[in-house]
Design a protein around this motif. Structure first.
Motif, mmCIF file in Angstrom:
data_model
loop_
_atom_site.group_PDB
_atom_site.id
_atom_site.type_symbol
_atom_site.label_atom_id
_atom_site.label_comp_id
_atom_site.label_asym_id
_atom_site.label_seq_id
_atom_site.Cartn_x
_atom_site.Cartn_y
_atom_site.Cartn_z
ATOM 1 N N ASP A 73 0.853 -1.186 0.000
ATOM 2 C CA ASP A 73 0.000 0.000 0.000
ATOM 3 C C ASP A 73 0.893 1.241 0.000
ATOM 4 O O ASP A 73 2.113 1.135 0.101
ATOM 5 C CB ASP A 73 -0.983 0.002 1.177
ATOM 6 C CG ASP A 73 -0.303 -0.057 2.536
ATOM 7 O OD1 ASP A 73 0.795 0.527 2.696
ATOM 8 O OD2 ASP A 73 -0.866 -0.674 3.452
ATOM 9 N N PHE A 74 0.273 2.398 -0.157
ATOM 10 C CA PHE A 74 1.057 3.626 -0.247
ATOM 11 C C PHE A 74 1.904 3.857 1.002
ATOM 12 O O PHE A 74 3.066 4.252 0.900
ATOM 13 C CB PHE A 74 0.165 4.842 -0.508
ATOM 14 C CG PHE A 74 -0.180 5.034 -1.949
ATOM 15 C CD1 PHE A 74 0.808 5.325 -2.884
ATOM 16 C CD2 PHE A 74 -1.484 4.932 -2.385
ATOM 17 C CE1 PHE A 74 0.496 5.503 -4.230
ATOM 18 C CE2 PHE A 74 -1.810 5.112 -3.726
ATOM 19 C CZ PHE A 74 -0.819 5.397 -4.641
ATOM 20 N N ALA A 75 1.352 3.602 2.168
ATOM 21 C CA ALA A 75 2.095 3.848 3.410
ATOM 22 C C ALA A 75 3.377 3.015 3.453
ATOM 23 O O ALA A 75 4.455 3.550 3.776
ATOM 24 C CB ALA A 75 1.219 3.532 4.617
ATOM 25 N N LYS A 76 3.289 1.736 3.121
ATOM 26 C CA LYS A 76 4.477 0.871 3.123
ATOM 27 C C LYS A 76 5.468 1.309 2.045
ATOM 28 O O LYS A 76 6.675 1.332 2.271
ATOM 29 C CB LYS A 76 4.072 -0.584 2.888
ATOM 30 C CG LYS A 76 3.348 -1.212 4.043
ATOM 31 C CD LYS A 76 2.921 -2.632 3.693
ATOM 32 C CE LYS A 76 1.997 -3.193 4.752
ATOM 33 N NZ LYS A 76 1.410 -4.484 4.349
ATOM 34 N N ALA A 77 4.954 1.629 0.859
ATOM 35 C CA ALA A 77 5.817 2.012 -0.254
ATOM 36 C C ALA A 77 6.532 3.340 0.024
ATOM 37 O O ALA A 77 7.689 3.509 -0.364
ATOM 38 C CB ALA A 77 5.007 2.087 -1.543
#
Length: 111
Positions: A73-77
């Motif tokens: 997801d965006f947060a992890k990326a």
């Protein structure tokens, strides 16, 4: 085509009343896209950038594919450096919930 796919997956109830303007810059292909989510519709333009974008995301197409397919997801990326973000990161809060999740191997015709 990835933005066409996202447009099909829009959960109109989840995005009702939201307007998000995003710029995408792909590091691997050097492509740029202006993307607007408004009135429960995703509209994009290749080769353009929005001057008044809420957020600009710099990433590879592979990273966006992984986000769309749900393997990240965006947060992890963002945390692992796969996505560089400038602008208002809060517009991505809940972004995963803006799209329907469905089984891509559903039966078109059932016996």
């Amino acid at each position: 085509m990835i933005f066409d796919f996202l447009g099909i997956k829009i959960n109109s109830k989840a995005v009702n009343g939201k307007t998000i303007k995003m710029n995408f810059i792909f590091t691997d292909t050097k492509d740029k896209y202006a993307v607007t989510l408004e009135n429960s519709v995703l509209i994009y333009s290749a080769g353009k950038q929005l001057k008044d974008a809420d957020v600009t995301l710099t990433l590879s197409k592979e990273t966006l594919n992984s986000i769309v397919m749900g393997t990240t997801d965006f947060a992890k990326a963002i945390k692992d450096g796969s996505v560089k973000l400038s602008g208002n990161a809060k517009v991505l809060d809940g972004f995963d919930g803006y799209f329907e999740k469905f089984d891509p191997e559903f039966n078109i015709v059932t016996p």
